[in-house]
Design an enzyme around this catalytic site. Structure first.
Site, PDB file in Angstrom:
ATOM      1  N   GLY A 110     -11.621  16.521   7.872  1.00  0.00           N
ATOM      2  CA  GLY A 110     -11.036  15.684   8.612  1.00  0.00           C
ATOM      3  C   GLY A 110      -9.629  16.079   7.870  1.00  0.00           C
ATOM      4  O   GLY A 110      -9.601  15.702   6.920  1.00  0.00           O
ATOM      5  N   GLN A 111      -8.566  15.661   8.909  1.00  0.00           N
ATOM      6  CA  GLN A 111      -7.041  15.223   8.214  1.00  0.00           C
ATOM      7  C   GLN A 111      -7.698  14.755   7.267  1.00  0.00           C
ATOM      8  O   GLN A 111      -6.713  15.455   5.767  1.00  0.00           O
ATOM      9  CB  GLN A 111      -6.266  14.844   9.040  1.00  0.00           C
ATOM     10  CG  GLN A 111      -6.057  15.821  10.404  1.00  0.00           C
ATOM     11  CD  GLN A 111      -5.312  15.660  11.301  1.00  0.00           C
ATOM     12  OE1 GLN A 111      -3.700  16.579  11.141  1.00  0.00           O
ATOM     13  NE2 GLN A 111      -4.849  13.903  12.469  1.00  0.00           N
ATOM     14  N   VAL A 112      -7.809  13.466   6.842  1.00  0.00           N
ATOM     15  CA  VAL A 112      -7.211  13.041   6.257  1.00  0.00           C
ATOM     16  C   VAL A 112      -8.370  12.764   5.047  1.00  0.00           C
ATOM     17  O   VAL A 112      -8.351  12.888   3.760  1.00  0.00           O
ATOM     18  CB  VAL A 112      -7.282  11.255   6.558  1.00  0.00           C
ATOM     19  CG1 VAL A 112      -7.847  10.184   5.237  1.00  0.00           C
ATOM     20  CG2 VAL A 112      -6.642  10.932   7.262  1.00  0.00           C
ATOM     21  N   TYR A 137     -10.432   2.794   7.731  1.00  0.00           N
ATOM     22  CA  TYR A 137      -9.354   3.192   8.273  1.00  0.00           C
ATOM     23  C   TYR A 137      -9.032   3.610   9.785  1.00  0.00           C
ATOM     24  O   TYR A 137     -10.157   3.203  10.484  1.00  0.00           O
ATOM     25  CB  TYR A 137      -8.625   4.452   8.506  1.00  0.00           C
ATOM     26  CG  TYR A 137      -8.843   5.197   6.686  1.00  0.00           C
ATOM     27  CD1 TYR A 137      -7.574   5.512   5.951  1.00  0.00           C
ATOM     28  CD2 TYR A 137      -9.676   5.825   6.084  1.00  0.00           C
ATOM     29  CE1 TYR A 137      -7.366   5.622   4.697  1.00  0.00           C
ATOM     30  CE2 TYR A 137      -9.680   5.900   4.896  1.00  0.00           C
ATOM     31  CZ  TYR A 137      -8.808   6.163   4.114  1.00  0.00           C
ATOM     32  OH  TYR A 137      -8.185   6.776   2.918  1.00  0.00           O
ATOM     33  N   TRP A 153      -0.346   8.318  14.399  1.00  0.00           N
ATOM     34  CA  TRP A 153       0.728   9.538  14.560  1.00  0.00           C
ATOM     35  C   TRP A 153      -0.197  10.862  13.597  1.00  0.00           C
ATOM     36  O   TRP A 153       1.854  11.420  13.082  1.00  0.00           O
ATOM     37  CB  TRP A 153       1.786   9.644  14.877  1.00  0.00           C
ATOM     38  CG  TRP A 153       2.764   8.612  15.998  1.00  0.00           C
ATOM     39  CD1 TRP A 153       0.973   7.511  16.727  1.00  0.00           C
ATOM     40  CD2 TRP A 153       3.669   8.726  16.647  1.00  0.00           C
ATOM     41  NE1 TRP A 153       2.162   7.695  17.848  1.00  0.00           N
ATOM     42  CE2 TRP A 153       3.713   8.097  17.571  1.00  0.00           C
ATOM     43  CE3 TRP A 153       4.211   9.570  16.483  1.00  0.00           C
ATOM     44  CZ2 TRP A 153       5.027   7.449  18.495  1.00  0.00           C
ATOM     45  CZ3 TRP A 153       5.740   9.230  17.304  1.00  0.00           C
ATOM     46  CH2 TRP A 153       5.636   8.320  18.580  1.00  0.00           C
ATOM     47  N   TYR A 188     -10.833   3.700  22.887  1.00  0.00           N
ATOM     48  CA  TYR A 188     -10.301   4.544  20.870  1.00  0.00           C
ATOM     49  C   TYR A 188      -9.842   3.791  20.939  1.00  0.00           C
ATOM     50  O   TYR A 188     -10.389   2.881  19.727  1.00  0.00           O
ATOM     51  CB  TYR A 188     -10.053   5.622  21.130  1.00  0.00           C
ATOM     52  CG  TYR A 188      -9.232   5.491  20.072  1.00  0.00           C
ATOM     53  CD1 TYR A 188     -10.240   6.420  19.376  1.00  0.00           C
ATOM     54  CD2 TYR A 188      -7.710   5.790  19.629  1.00  0.00           C
ATOM     55  CE1 TYR A 188      -9.931   6.932  17.709  1.00  0.00           C
ATOM     56  CE2 TYR A 188      -7.689   6.154  17.803  1.00  0.00           C
ATOM     57  CZ  TYR A 188      -8.190   6.803  17.015  1.00  0.00           C
ATOM     58  OH  TYR A 188      -8.247   6.966  15.951  1.00  0.00           O
ATOM     59  N   THR A 192      -6.129   2.120  13.375  1.00  0.00           N
ATOM     60  CA  THR A 192      -5.257   2.890  14.102  1.00  0.00           C
ATOM     61  C   THR A 192      -4.356   1.878  14.652  1.00  0.00           C
ATOM     62  O   THR A 192      -4.347   0.701  14.897  1.00  0.00           O
ATOM     63  CB  THR A 192      -5.871   2.645  15.171  1.00  0.00           C
ATOM     64  OG1 THR A 192      -5.205   3.907  16.811  1.00  0.00           O
ATOM     65  CG2 THR A 192      -7.022   2.502  15.950  1.00  0.00           C
ATOM     66  N   ASP A 218     -24.346  11.549   9.053  1.00  0.00           N
ATOM     67  CA  ASP A 218     -23.356  11.836  10.989  1.00  0.00           C
ATOM     68  C   ASP A 218     -23.679  10.412  10.963  1.00  0.00           C
ATOM     69  O   ASP A 218     -24.383   9.333  11.342  1.00  0.00           O
ATOM     70  CB  ASP A 218     -25.230  12.121  11.273  1.00  0.00           C
ATOM     71  CG  ASP A 218     -24.002  11.898  13.173  1.00  0.00           C
ATOM     72  OD1 ASP A 218     -23.605  12.108  13.639  1.00  0.00           O
ATOM     73  OD2 ASP A 218     -25.121  12.595  13.952  1.00  0.00           O
ATOM     74  N   THR A 248     -11.875  11.097  17.088  1.00  0.00           N
ATOM     75  CA  THR A 248     -10.752  10.502  17.509  1.00  0.00           C
ATOM     76  C   THR A 248     -10.300  11.560  18.888  1.00  0.00           C
ATOM     77  O   THR A 248      -8.975  11.454  18.570  1.00  0.00           O
ATOM     78  CB  THR A 248      -9.791  11.258  16.523  1.00  0.00           C
ATOM     79  OG1 THR A 248     -10.668  12.562  16.127  1.00  0.00           O
ATOM     80  CG2 THR A 248     -10.200  10.820  14.811  1.00  0.00           C
TER      81      THR A 248
HETATM   82  N1  LIG Z   1      -5.755  11.069  13.897  1.00  0.00           N
HETATM   83  C1  LIG Z   1      -4.479  10.329  14.241  1.00  0.00           C
HETATM   84  O1  LIG Z   1      -3.308  10.624  14.943  1.00  0.00           O
HETATM   85  C2  LIG Z   1      -5.108   9.205  14.269  1.00  0.00           C
HETATM   86  C3  LIG Z   1      -4.057   8.488  13.966  1.00  0.00           C
HETATM   87  C4  LIG Z   1      -4.268   6.344  13.474  1.00  0.00           C
HETATM   88  C5  LIG Z   1      -5.858   6.318  12.643  1.00  0.00           C
HETATM   89  N2  LIG Z   1      -6.144   7.454  12.616  1.00  0.00           N
HETATM   90  C6  LIG Z   1      -6.994   6.789  12.157  1.00  0.00           C
HETATM   91  O2  LIG Z   1      -7.615   8.177  10.707  1.00  0.00           O
HETATM   92  C7  LIG Z   1      -8.230   8.202  10.632  1.00  0.00           C
HETATM   93  C8  LIG Z   1      -9.031   9.507   9.865  1.00  0.00           C
HETATM   94  O3  LIG Z   1      -8.109   9.966  10.740  1.00  0.00           O
HETATM   95  P1  LIG Z   1      -8.727  12.272  11.423  1.00  0.00           P
HETATM   96  O4  LIG Z   1      -7.277  12.743  12.038  1.00  0.00           O
HETATM   97  O5  LIG Z   1      -8.610  12.531   9.864  1.00  0.00           O
HETATM   98  O6  LIG Z   1      -9.451  12.097  11.793  1.00  0.00           O
HETATM   99  P2  LIG Z   1      -9.949  13.979  12.611  1.00  0.00           P
HETATM  100  O7  LIG Z   1      -9.005  14.720  11.660  1.00  0.00           O
HETATM  101  O8  LIG Z   1      -9.977  13.761  13.656  1.00  0.00           O
HETATM  102  O9  LIG Z   1     -11.200  13.601  11.472  1.00  0.00           O
HETATM  103  C9  LIG Z   1     -11.818  12.812  11.731  1.00  0.00           C
HETATM  104  C10 LIG Z   1     -13.239  13.345  11.006  1.00  0.00           C
HETATM  105  O10 LIG Z   1     -14.070  13.366  11.483  1.00  0.00           O
HETATM  106  C11 LIG Z   1     -15.685  13.143  11.504  1.00  0.00           C
HETATM  107  N3  LIG Z   1     -16.600  12.425  12.747  1.00  0.00           N
HETATM  108  C12 LIG Z   1     -16.693  12.737  13.507  1.00  0.00           C
HETATM  109  N4  LIG Z   1     -17.964  12.835  14.171  1.00  0.00           N
HETATM  110  C13 LIG Z   1     -18.770  12.225  13.229  1.00  0.00           C
HETATM  111  C14 LIG Z   1     -19.856  11.624  13.501  1.00  0.00           C
HETATM  112  N5  LIG Z   1     -20.696  11.809  13.957  1.00  0.00           N
HETATM  113  N6  LIG Z   1     -20.888  12.206  11.754  1.00  0.00           N
HETATM  114  C15 LIG Z   1     -19.723  12.158  10.777  1.00  0.00           C
HETATM  115  N7  LIG Z   1     -18.305  12.553  10.834  1.00  0.00           N
HETATM  116  C16 LIG Z   1     -17.746  12.357  12.054  1.00  0.00           C
HETATM  117  C17 LIG Z   1     -14.814  14.409  12.280  1.00  0.00           C
HETATM  118  O11 LIG Z   1     -15.651  16.107  11.578  1.00  0.00           O
HETATM  119  P3  LIG Z   1     -15.752  17.505  12.676  1.00  0.00           P
HETATM  120  O12 LIG Z   1     -15.008  18.007  11.552  1.00  0.00           O
HETATM  121  O13 LIG Z   1     -17.568  18.049  12.518  1.00  0.00           O
HETATM  122  O14 LIG Z   1     -15.791  17.085  14.133  1.00  0.00           O
HETATM  123  C18 LIG Z   1     -13.826  14.919  11.280  1.00  0.00           C
HETATM  124  O15 LIG Z   1     -14.425  15.207  10.593  1.00  0.00           O
HETATM  125  C19 LIG Z   1      -9.751   7.620  11.509  1.00  0.00           C
HETATM  126  O16 LIG Z   1     -10.399   6.698  11.152  1.00  0.00           O
HETATM  127  C20 LIG Z   1      -8.610   8.145  12.553  1.00  0.00           C
HETATM  128  O17 LIG Z   1      -8.921   6.823  13.782  1.00  0.00           O
HETATM  129  C21 LIG Z   1      -6.067   8.803  13.185  1.00  0.00           C
END
Ligand SMILES: NC(=O)c1ccc[n+]([C@@H]2O[C@H](COP(=O)([O-])OP(=O)(O)OC[C@H]3O[C@@H](n4cnc5c(N)ncnc54)[C@H](OP(=O)(O)O)[C@@H]3O)[C@@H](O)[C@H]2O)c1
Length: 300
Positions: free
Chosen positions: A11-13, A99, A150, A125, A101, A36, A62
Site C-alpha cells: 500500500g501507499q503508507v 490508521y 487524502w 467505508y 480516516t 490476509d 480503501t
Molecule cells: N488513501 C486515502 O486517501 C486515505 C485517507 C484516509 C485514511 N486512510 C487510511 O490510511 C491507511 C493507509 O492507506 P493507503 O492509502 O496506504 O491504502 P492503500 O494504498 O489502498 O493500501 C492498502 C493496502 O491494504 C492492503 N489490503 C487490502 N485488503 C487486505 C487484506 N485482506 N489483507 C491484507 N492486506 C490487505 C492492500 O493490499 P493489495 O496491495 O494486495 O491490494 C494494500 O496494500 C488505511 O488505514 C486507510 O484507511 C487512507
C-alpha cells in the site's frame, strides 16, 4: 528494539513505512498473501511466527465507493481485523499503531475536527473504519490510532497521479470544489509514525501515549485547489500538459455524484499529535511538490 511488523506492504503508507522504519531495527513487512486481514487464521499465524513488539497496520479496504456495495469484505478488513490484531497485541504486550480516516466524521463542522468530536460516518467505508477504531480501543492493547486524510504518494494509485495523467491527456477537466481537506503524503505519515514509535520506545510510561491522534499535512484546500496546484507544479517541472488552468473548472459535489457520500469538511486539527510527540507537520503543498518532482516527465 523488538521486531516491527508492518501489514499491507504494497500500500501507499505500507511502502513508505518500509523506508522510514527500515533503519530502526528488524522490520517485517507482509503483503496480503503473507498476512490476509480477511482471514483470522492467516493473521494469527503471521503474528505467532513474527512475535512483533510493535505492529503497524496500514492495510485496509480503501475502495471507498466499492465498499457501498461490498459491505462484508470492507467490514472484515477494516472493522474485524484490527480487533483481532489488537487482542493479540494486548495478550502479548505489543504496541499497535493503527490508521483511520476523516471519513469517520460527517463533515458538517465549520472548524477542523478534533479527536474527541462526535463521529457520524456517512459511508460504509467510514463506518468500517470507525468500528475498527472502536475494536482497537476495546482490546486493552497499548495503541496509537492515527487518523489521516487524502493520502497520496509516489507509490500506488491516488488523486495526484490521476490528475497528472488527465492533465496530459485532456484539454478540459471538472473537479469538485466544495469539499475541503489536507492532501497528506504517505511519506509524511510514515515519517511521523517513526517519531511516534521512537517516543513510545523511549518513554518511561508508554501507556500514557496510547490514544487517538489526527495526522495530516497543515493548511487545507479543495479537490479543485489541489488539482490546480498539481497542474501548476507539473508545468514548472516540465510536464507537457494538454490542460491549462483556465480549463480546470470547479464544480460542486452534486454535479459529481458518487456511490459513497464524502464529508464537505475533512480538515483535522493535529495539535494533539504535534504537542505530545513533538512532531512538526509541513504545509500540504510541500509533499505534493516533492512527489510531482519525483514523477519526472519523459524527456524528449
Ligand atoms: N488513501 C486515502 O486517501 C486515505 C485517507 C484516509 C485514511 N486512510 C487510511 O490510511 C491507511 C493507509 O492507506 P493507503 O492509502 O496506504 O491504502 P492503500 O494504498 O489502498 O493500501 C492498502 C493496502 O491494504 C492492503 N489490503 C487490502 N485488503 C487486505 C487484506 N485482506 N489483507 C491484507 N492486506 C490487505 C492492500 O493490499 P493489495 O496491495 O494486495 O491490494 C494494500 O496494500 C488505511 O488505514 C486507510 O484507511 C487512507
Amino acid at each position: 528494539m523488538s521486531t516491527i511488523l508492518v501489514t499491507g506492504a504494497n500500500g501507499q503508507v505500507g511502502f513508505e513505512l518500509q523506508r522510514s522504519l527500515g533503519a530502526m531495527g528488524k522490520v517485517i513487512a507482509l503483503t496480503r498473501a503473507e498476512m490476509d486481514l480477511a482471514n483470522e487464521a492467516s493473521m494469527l499465524a503471521a503474528l505467532r511466527e513474527q512475535k512483533p513488539g510493535i505492529i503497524v497496520n496500514p492495510a485496509a479496504y480503501t475502495a471507498v465507493d466499492r465498499a457501498e456495495s461490498d459491505r462484508e469484505p470492507a467490514m472484515a478488513v477494516n472493522a474485524a481485523a484490527p480487533g483481532i490484531i489488537a487482542r493479540w497485541a494486548a495478550d502479548h504486550g505489543a504496541f499497535l499503531i493503527h490508521y483511520s480516516t476523516d471519513y469517520v466524521f460527517d463533515g458538517t463542522k465549520a472548524e477542523p475536527y478534533r479527536e474527541e468530536d462526535a463521529v457520524n460516518p456517512q459511508s460504509v467505508y467510514g463506518e468500517s473504519k470507525w468500528r475498527g477504531e472502536e475494536a482497537v480501543r476495546a482490546s486493552g492493547a497499548r495503541h496509537a490510532i492515527l487518523r489521516t486524510s487524502w493520502v497520496y504518494g509516489h507509490h500506488g494509485s491516488n488523486f495526484l497521479k490521476t490528475i497528472l495523467r488527465l492533465a496530459q491527456e485532456r484539454t478540459a477537466l471538472n473537479v469538485v470544489a466544495d469539499q475541503v481537506g489536507a492532501p497528506t503524503s504517505a511519506a509524511l505519515i510514515a515519517d511521523a509514525t517513526r517519531t511516534v514509535i521512537e517516543r513510545i520506545a523511549a518513554s518511561q510510561a508508554p501507556d500514557g501515549l496510547s490514544g487517538t491522534y489526527h495526522l495530516t499535512a497543515q493548511g487545507s484546500t479543495s479537490w479543485h485547489g489541489y488539482a490546480a496546484h498539481i497542474v501548476r507544479t507539473a508545468s514548472a517541472e516540465g510536464f507537457k500538459l494538454a490542460l491549462t488552468l483556465d480549463a480546470l473548472k470547479p464544480i460542486s459535489t452534486v454535479e459529481y455524484p458518487t456511490p459513497a457520500k464524502r464529508p464537505a469538511n475533512s480538515r483535522l486539527d493535529c495539535t494533539k499529535l504535534m504537542e505530545r510527540f513533538g512532531i512538526a507537520l509541513p504545509e500540504w503543498q510541500a509533499g505534493v511538490d516533492d512527489v510531482v518532482a519525483r514523477l519526472q516527465p519523459a524527456k524528449d
